[in-house]
Design a protein around this motif. Structure first.
Motif, PDB file in Angstrom:
ATOM      1  N   GLY A  34       3.418  -6.277  12.707  1.00 41.85           N
ATOM      2  CA  GLY A  34       3.341  -3.781  12.906  1.00 41.85           C
ATOM      3  C   GLY A  34       2.490  -3.465  11.731  1.00 41.85           C
ATOM      4  O   GLY A  34       0.790  -4.268  12.077  1.00 41.85           O
ATOM      5  N   ASN A  35       2.142  -2.365  12.305  1.00 48.77           N
ATOM      6  CA  ASN A  35       1.228  -1.270  12.236  1.00 48.77           C
ATOM      7  C   ASN A  35       1.173  -2.068  10.440  1.00 48.77           C
ATOM      8  O   ASN A  35      -0.370  -2.157   9.894  1.00 48.77           O
ATOM      9  CB  ASN A  35       1.891   0.050  11.653  1.00 48.77           C
ATOM     10  N   LYS A  36       1.828  -2.104   9.413  1.00 42.66           N
ATOM     11  CA  LYS A  36       1.748  -2.639   7.777  1.00 42.66           C
ATOM     12  C   LYS A  36       3.103  -3.877   7.517  1.00 42.66           C
ATOM     13  O   LYS A  36       2.958  -3.355   6.696  1.00 42.66           O
ATOM     14  CB  LYS A  36       1.706  -1.491   6.976  1.00 42.66           C
ATOM     15  N   GLU A  37       3.156  -4.283   8.931  1.00 48.47           N
ATOM     16  CA  GLU A  37       4.359  -5.160   8.054  1.00 48.47           C
ATOM     17  C   GLU A  37       3.836  -6.606   8.573  1.00 48.47           C
ATOM     18  O   GLU A  37       3.036  -6.630   9.353  1.00 48.47           O
ATOM     19  CB  GLU A  37       5.588  -5.284   9.417  1.00 48.47           C
ATOM     20  N   TRP A  38       4.180  -7.906   7.700  1.00 54.17           N
ATOM     21  CA  TRP A  38       3.529  -9.066   8.557  1.00 54.17           C
ATOM     22  C   TRP A  38       4.835  -9.967   8.101  1.00 54.17           C
ATOM     23  O   TRP A  38       5.860  -9.534   6.961  1.00 54.17           O
ATOM     24  CB  TRP A  38       2.631  -9.860   7.389  1.00 54.17           C
ATOM     25  N   GLN A  39       4.654 -10.970   9.184  1.00 52.97           N
ATOM     26  CA  GLN A  39       6.012 -11.901   8.979  1.00 52.97           C
ATOM     27  C   GLN A  39       4.644 -13.055   7.575  1.00 52.97           C
ATOM     28  O   GLN A  39       4.015 -13.591   8.170  1.00 52.97           O
ATOM     29  CB  GLN A  39       5.927 -13.515  10.278  1.00 52.97           C
ATOM     30  N   VAL A  40       6.378 -13.779   7.160  1.00 54.54           N
ATOM     31  CA  VAL A  40       5.566 -14.179   5.927  1.00 54.54           C
ATOM     32  C   VAL A  40       6.138 -15.436   6.096  1.00 54.54           C
ATOM     33  O   VAL A  40       7.798 -15.304   6.351  1.00 54.54           O
ATOM     34  CB  VAL A  40       5.662 -13.599   4.599  1.00 54.54           C
ATOM     35  N   GLN A  41       6.125 -16.787   5.584  1.00 54.28           N
ATOM     36  CA  GLN A  41       6.996 -18.083   4.907  1.00 54.28           C
ATOM     37  C   GLN A  41       7.078 -17.972   3.722  1.00 54.28           C
ATOM     38  O   GLN A  41       6.210 -18.313   3.392  1.00 54.28           O
ATOM     39  CB  GLN A  41       6.151 -19.723   5.740  1.00 54.28           C
ATOM     40  N   LEU A  42       8.452 -18.194   3.594  1.00 57.68           N
ATOM     41  CA  LEU A  42       8.929 -17.780   2.490  1.00 57.68           C
ATOM     42  C   LEU A  42       9.828 -19.139   2.372  1.00 57.68           C
ATOM     43  O   LEU A  42      10.908 -19.070   2.211  1.00 57.68           O
ATOM     44  CB  LEU A  42       9.822 -16.394   2.229  1.00 57.68           C
ATOM     45  N   GLY A  43       9.360 -20.149   1.643  1.00 58.22           N
ATOM     46  CA  GLY A  43      10.047 -21.447   2.316  1.00 58.22           C
ATOM     47  C   GLY A  43      10.138 -21.875   3.272  1.00 58.22           C
ATOM     48  O   GLY A  43       8.945 -22.217   4.112  1.00 58.22           O
ATOM     49  N   ILE A  44      11.018 -21.862   3.273  1.00 62.17           N
ATOM     50  CA  ILE A  44      11.827 -22.102   4.744  1.00 62.17           C
ATOM     51  C   ILE A  44      11.977 -20.984   5.434  1.00 62.17           C
ATOM     52  O   ILE A  44      12.479 -21.394   6.658  1.00 62.17           O
ATOM     53  CB  ILE A  44      13.245 -23.559   4.774  1.00 62.17           C
ATOM     54  N   LEU A  45      12.191 -19.905   4.571  1.00 65.59           N
ATOM     55  CA  LEU A  45      12.593 -18.940   5.875  1.00 65.59           C
ATOM     56  C   LEU A  45      11.188 -17.543   6.041  1.00 65.59           C
ATOM     57  O   LEU A  45      10.123 -18.172   5.185  1.00 65.59           O
ATOM     58  CB  LEU A  45      12.734 -17.973   5.116  1.00 65.59           C
ATOM     59  N   LYS A  46      11.365 -18.003   7.287  1.00 60.85           N
ATOM     60  CA  LYS A  46      10.470 -16.898   7.461  1.00 60.85           C
ATOM     61  C   LYS A  46      10.846 -15.284   7.914  1.00 60.85           C
ATOM     62  O   LYS A  46      12.104 -15.066   8.796  1.00 60.85           O
ATOM     63  CB  LYS A  46       9.987 -16.665   8.976  1.00 60.85           C
ATOM     64  N   MET A  47      10.023 -14.405   7.182  1.00 59.65           N
ATOM     65  CA  MET A  47      10.546 -12.636   6.957  1.00 59.65           C
ATOM     66  C   MET A  47       9.472 -11.634   7.532  1.00 59.65           C
ATOM     67  O   MET A  47       8.564 -11.744   7.669  1.00 59.65           O
ATOM     68  CB  MET A  47      10.918 -12.623   5.066  1.00 59.65           C
ATOM     69  N   ASN A  48       9.914 -10.774   7.884  1.00 62.49           N
ATOM     70  CA  ASN A  48       9.366  -9.310   8.024  1.00 62.49           C
ATOM     71  C   ASN A  48       8.827  -8.950   7.112  1.00 62.49           C
ATOM     72  O   ASN A  48       9.518  -8.261   6.219  1.00 62.49           O
ATOM     73  CB  ASN A  48       9.279  -8.533   9.677  1.00 62.49           C
ATOM     74  N   VAL A  49       7.556  -8.352   6.180  1.00 68.72           N
ATOM     75  CA  VAL A  49       7.710  -7.976   4.919  1.00 68.72           C
ATOM     76  C   VAL A  49       6.390  -7.170   5.516  1.00 68.72           C
ATOM     77  O   VAL A  49       5.350  -7.083   5.497  1.00 68.72           O
ATOM     78  CB  VAL A  49       7.355  -8.544   3.787  1.00 68.72           C
ATOM     79  N   SER A  50       6.695  -5.809   4.360  1.00 68.68           N
ATOM     80  CA  SER A  50       5.316  -4.403   4.144  1.00 68.68           C
ATOM     81  C   SER A  50       4.789  -4.806   3.692  1.00 68.68           C
ATOM     82  O   SER A  50       4.825  -5.490   3.025  1.00 68.68           O
ATOM     83  CB  SER A  50       6.238  -2.946   3.947  1.00 68.68           C
TER      84      SER A  50
END
Length: 790
Positions: A665-681
Motif C-alpha cells: 500500500g501507500n505506507k503499508e508493507w507485508q512483514v514476515q514475523l516468524g511463521i506469520l505474515k502481516m500487513n504493517v504501516s
C-alpha cells in the motif's frame, strides 16, 4: 412482529448468518429467541450493546469467548442430587474459568479508559467462584479425565497400576524374546477383555497354559493369557476396580460441592451467552460492513446506501431509502425486474434487523424508525388449497392487513392492485392507499399503473419514486430515484430496436395527451437530475484535486523546514567540532602557562581569574543542539524512514523483529514475523540493523559401534500415562531412536478417549525428521498404535 412477516422478509436467514459467529450454546439460544421489539428503550439498549461489541472488536479483536457447552441440564441433575461425569464437570469448570478470564478482560478495558455503554454492566453480573474453579481444574482435565492429583489415594492406586502393568509386560516380553517365540503369530503384547495377552498360533494354544481370551477372524491365531501372568493380571484388575471406585467418589464429591452455587453458575452461563451474542452481532456487522443506525422516535427512516444483507455485496446496488419524516407514502414505479421488490424487502428487512438490535448494511448516520408492526403483501401468494386467483389471494391478504393496521405500522405493497382490469386495479390501489393514509400508517408501494404517478403529486405526505432504466443499454440500473416517477420507455426501446419512426409517431398521436405530458415531464426531471449529477461529479473532481494539492504543499513545506533544520544542525556540529579541537589546544596552552608560573613563582604576569575567563569564553563559543530534539516537525520527519524489501524491522506494536517482504500500500508493507505474515504501516515499525548470523556450536557424539540400539526399544508404550508426560516421553524417545539409527519404530498409545492418540500424531506431523506415520495393522494393535518411519 408476526412470524409471517419474518418469513416473507427472510429474517430467519439473517439469524442463520448471525449464528455462524456464535461459539456457546447459551449464545445460540439468544440468537434463536431474537425478535424485533417496538419499545424505544429496549431497542436503544440492544443497539448500544451492539455498538459496544463493535468497539471491542475494533480495539481488542472481540471478546475472547471460548466454546462452551450448555450446562443447564448439568445443573438440573445437580438439583436432584445426581452425580456428574468427568466431562460434564469439565464443562462446568470451563464456564467458571471463562468467567474469571472475561472479568479480567473487562478490567483491562477499564484500565485503558475504553468507554462502553452496557458491557461493563453485563460483566459485573457474573459471579466469580475462583476456589471452586481451581478445585475442578485441579481434579479434572479439559477432556473430562480425572487427574492423578485429584486425591492422594487415586495417585497411589495409579502408581500401583503402572507397577502392575510393568510387571505383566516384563513377563510377557520375556516370552516374546525367549525360546518359545516360535509358537507366536507375532511378537507383540496386546489387550483382550482388559487383560494383557500374546498372539499364539492356534496349534500351540495349550503350550503356554493360562486362558484363551479371543481368536483372530481366520482362526489361525488365539490370544492367550499365559499362566505366569494370570495372577499379575488379576492384581492389575483389582487396582483398576479400586481406581474406578475412587474416581466415582471424587466425581460425587465435586458434584455435591456444586449444589450451593447452582444458581450462580446458571447466571454465569446466561451472561456468557449474552456476551457471546453481542460479540457475534459485532462480527456479523463486520462481515456485512454494517453500522449501528440512529434510532428515531418520530419514525424518520433514512437508510443511506442501503444494501440487502442476503445479496452478495459485489452484486447488490446500494440505494438511499427514505420514508417517514417528510412523507408517509412512497409510490415506486418502473419496469419489471428493475429492483422494486428488492427495494421493498430491503426496507422491511433492515427495519426488522434494526428493531432487533442488529447492525444493518447502510452508510453512517442512517436512521431507523420504531413500528409496532410491519405488514407486507409481496410476491405471488396464490392459494391452491383455497382455490383463489392471484388477485383474490392478494386482496385477502390486504383485507387482513387493513383490519389490523394502526398509525404505528409500516406497510409494504408489491404491485398493488395487479391481477385485474387495469382501470379497476388502479382505482382500488388509490383507494387502498387513501385508507392507509387515513389510518396514519406508513406505506411504500410498487405499481405499474400510470394513475399512481399522478397520485404521488396530488396527495399530501406522498412522493413518487422510480427504478432507473438505461434506454441506451435497454436494461435497468437498479437505482432508486426519489421524487421522480417511472415513465414508459416503450417508444424509446422500440426505436432503438429498429421500429419504423412512422409507427412510433402514430403511436404518440394515439396515446392520451395527458399521459404524453406526464412522460415529457418525467423525462425533463430525469434530464435535470443527470445534469445535476454531472455538475456534482465535476465539482467533486476539482475538490479532490485541491485536496491533493494541499497535501503535497503541506508535505513540501514540512520537508523544507526539516532539511533546513538538518543543515543548521550539521553546521553547528561541525563548528562545535572545530571549537572542541581549539579548546583542547587552548587547555594545553593554559596548562603550560600555569606550570611556567609555578616554576618561576611570578604570579603577576598572568592572573588565575584571567585564565578562567579565557576558558569560559571558549566554552561559550559552542552552539546548543539540545533544542533541536524538541523540534516537533524534525521529530516527526525523523520517524519517517525509507524502507525496501529485505530490510530488518522492529514491529513496535508486538515488539518483534521481522523482515520486509513487499510493499502492499501507500505506507503499508507485508512483514514476515516468524511463521506469520502481516500487513504493517510504516509508522508502526523501525528499521534495525540486520541480525548477525549466530555462530553454530557443533557437538560430536562418539559412536559406540551400534551398541546404542540395544538400549533403545523399537516400541514405546504410553498407555496409562498422563498426556503431558506421554508427549514428553515421545519427544525423548524419537531423539533416542534417531541416534540409534532405527528406520522405523512403533508407538503404542491405546484408544481411550483419543486425546493421547491425537496428541502423538500432532507431534509426529510437526517433526521434520518423520517421513510418514500410519496406524498399525489390526493384528498389531490397529489404531491403538502408530508406526513411525523416519
Amino acid at each position: 412482529m408476526k412470524k409471517k412477516i419474518e418469513d416473507i422478509l427472510e429474517f430467519d436467514k439473517v439469524k442463520q448468518m448471525l449464528s455462524q459467529h456464535i461459539v456457546t450454546k447459551s449464545g445460540l439460544e439468544h440468537v434463536n429467541d431474537l425478535k424485533a421489539s417496538h419499545s424505544y428503550d429496549e431497542i436503544e439498549e440492544y443497539l448500544m450493546e451492539t455498538e459496544d461489541g463493535m468497539t471491542v472488536l475494533r480495539l481488542r479483536g472481540g471478546i475472547p469467548m471460548p466454546i462452551l457447552e450448555n450446562i443447564k441440564p448439568h445443573m438440573k441433575r445437580i438439583e436432584i442430587g445426581a452425580m456428574l461425569n468427568g466431562l460434564e464437570l469439565a464443562q462446568v469448570g470451563r464456564v467458571l474459568t471463562t468467567v474469571l478470564e472475561i472479568q479480567h478482560f473487562f478490567d483491562d478495558l477499564k484500565d485503558a479508559d475504553i468507554e462502553l455503554h452496557r458491557l461493563y454492566d453485563w460483566s459485573e453480573k457474573m459471579i466469580a467462584l475462583p476456589e471452586l474453579s481451581k478445585e475442578i481444574r485441579h481434579a479434572i482435565d479439559e477432556d473430562g479425565t480425572v487427574t492423578d492429583d485429584a486425591s492422594p489415594e487415586l495417585k497411589q492406586i495409579r502408581q500401583s497400576i503402572r507397577r502392575s502393568e510393568q510387571a505383566v509386560r516384563e513377563q510377557l516380553d520375556g516370552i516374546l524374546r525367549g525360546k518359545n517365540s516360535n509358537y507366536l503369530s507375532d511378537t507383540i503384547v496386546t489387550m483382550r477383555n482388559d487383560r494383557y495377552v500374546i498372539p499364539v498360533k492356534s496349534e500351540y494354544r495349550s503350550h503356554f497354559g493360562g486362558v484363551v481370551h479371543d481368536q483372530s477372524a481366520s482362526g489361525q491365531t488365539v490370544f492367550v493369557e499365559p499362566r505366569q501372568v494370570v495372577e499379575l493380571n488379576n492384581r492389575l484388575r483389582q487396582h483398576q476396580i479400586s481406581e474406578r471406585k475412587e474416581i466415582e467418589r471424587i466425581l460425587a464429591e465435586l458434584s455435591n460441592e456444586l449444589e450451593p452455587y447452582r444458581h450462580d453458575i446458571l447466571q454465569n452461563a446466561y451472561v456468557l451467552g449474552k456476551l457471546d451474542f453481542i460479540n457475534s452481532k459485532a462480527l456479523f456487522g463486520k462481515q456485512l460492513k454494517a453500522v449501528v443506525p440512529r434510532l428515531s422516535d418520530e419514525k424518520d427512516v433514512h437508510l443511506k446506501q442501503a444494501r440487502h444483507p442476503l445479496i452478495d455485496e459485489d452484486v447488490v446496488v446500494p440505494n438511499d431509502i427514505v420514508i417517514g419524516k417528510d412523507y408517509q407514502a412512497v409510490v415506486i414505479t418502473g419496469p419489471n425486474t428493475g429492483g422494486k421488490t428488492i427495494t421493498l424487502k430491503t426496507l422491511g428487512l433492515l427495519q426488522l434487523m434494526g428493531q432487533s438490535g442488529l447492525p444493518i448494511p447502510v452508510g453512517e448516520e442512517s436512521s431507523i424508525g420504531i413500528f409496532s408492526n410491519i405488514y407486507a403483501d409481496i410476491g405471488d401468494e396464490q392459494s391452491i388449497e383455497q382455490n383463489l386467483s392471484t388477485f383474490s389471494s392478494h386482496m385477502t391478504n390486504i383485507v387482513s392487513i387493513l383490519d389490523n393496521l394502526d398509525s404505528d405500522s409500516l406497510v409494504l405493497f408489491d404491485e398493488l392492485g395487479a391481477g385485474t382490469d387495469p382501470q379497476e386495479g388502479a382505482a382500488l390501489a388509490i383507494s387502498i392507499l387513501d385508507k392507509v393514509g387515513e389510518i396514519g400508517a406508513y406505506v411504500m408501494a410498487t405499481t405499474h399503473y400510470p394513475e399512481l404517478k399522478v397520485y404521488g403529486y396530488n396527495r399530501p405526505n406522498t412522493i413518487n419514486a422510480s427504478m432507473e432504466f438505461d434506454v441506451d443499454t435497454l436494461s435497468p440500473t437498479y437505482h432508486l430515484l426519489i421524487g421522480i416517477p417511472g415513465r414508459s420507455n416503450a417508444f424509446e426501446i422500440s426505436k432503438r430496436l429498429g421500429l419504423s419512426p412512422d409507427i412510433i409517431e402514430q403511436s404518440k398521436q394515439i396515446i392520451d395527451g395527458e399521459s404524453q405530458d406526464l412522460n415529457d415531464m418525467i423525462s425533463d426531471l430525469e434530464n435535470q437530475r443527470k445534469m445535476t449529477e454531472t455538475e456534482y461529479l465535476e465539482m467533486r473532481h476539482y475538490a479532490d484535486e485541491a485536496e491533493n494539492l494541499y497535501h503535497d504543499l503541506k508535505e513540501a513545506y514540512e520537508r523544507f523546514f526539516t532539511e533546513r533544520e538538518k543543515e543548521m544542525n550539521k553546521a553547528k556540529r561541525e563548528a562545535n567540532e572545530v571549537i572542541s579541537k581549539a579548546q583542547e589546544e587552548s587547555e594545553k596552552m593554559i596548562k603550560d602557562i600555569r606550570q611556567m608560573q609555578l616554576r618561576t613563582g611570578n604570579n603577576q604576569s598572568v592572573k588565575e581569574h584571567e585564565l578562567i575567563e579565557v576558558k569560559s569564553g571558549l566554552e561559550n563559543l559552542k552552539h546548543d543542539e539540545t533544542h533541536l530534539k524538541k523540534n516537533k516537525v524534525l521529530k516527526k520527519e525523523k520517524e519517517k524512514k525509507s524502507f525496501k524489501a529485505g530490510d530488518d524491522v522492529l514491529v513496535e506494536a508486538f515488539g518483534q523483529r521481522g523482515t520486509l517482504i513487499e510493499k502492499v500500500g501507500n505506507k503499508e508493507w507485508q512483514v514476515q514475523l516468524g511463521i506469520l505474515k502481516m500487513n504493517v504501516s510504516e509508522d508502526g515499525m523501525t528499521r534495525i540493523a540486520p541480525e548477525k548470523e549466530p555462530r553454530m556450536r557443533v557437538s560430536t557424539v562418539k559412536s559406540d559401534g551400534g551398541g546404542s540400539r540395544q538400549s533403545v526399544s523399537t516400541q514405546l508404550d504410553l498407555r496409562g500415562k498422563r498426556y503431558e508426560d506421554a508427549l514428553a516421553e515421545v519427544d525423548q524417545y524419537i531423539d533416542a531412536a534417531l541416534l540409534a539409527g532405527y528406520p522405523q519404530v512403533t508407538i503404542v498409545h491405546g484408544r481411550g478417549t483419543g486425546a493421547l492418540k491425537q496428541g502423538v500424531q500432532e507431534y509426529l506431523k510437526n517433526n521434520r525428521r518423520v517421513k510418514k506415520y500410519n496406524f498399525a495393522p489390526s493384528n498389531q494393535g490397529g489404531d491403538g498404535a502408530t508406526i513411525v518411519t523416519f
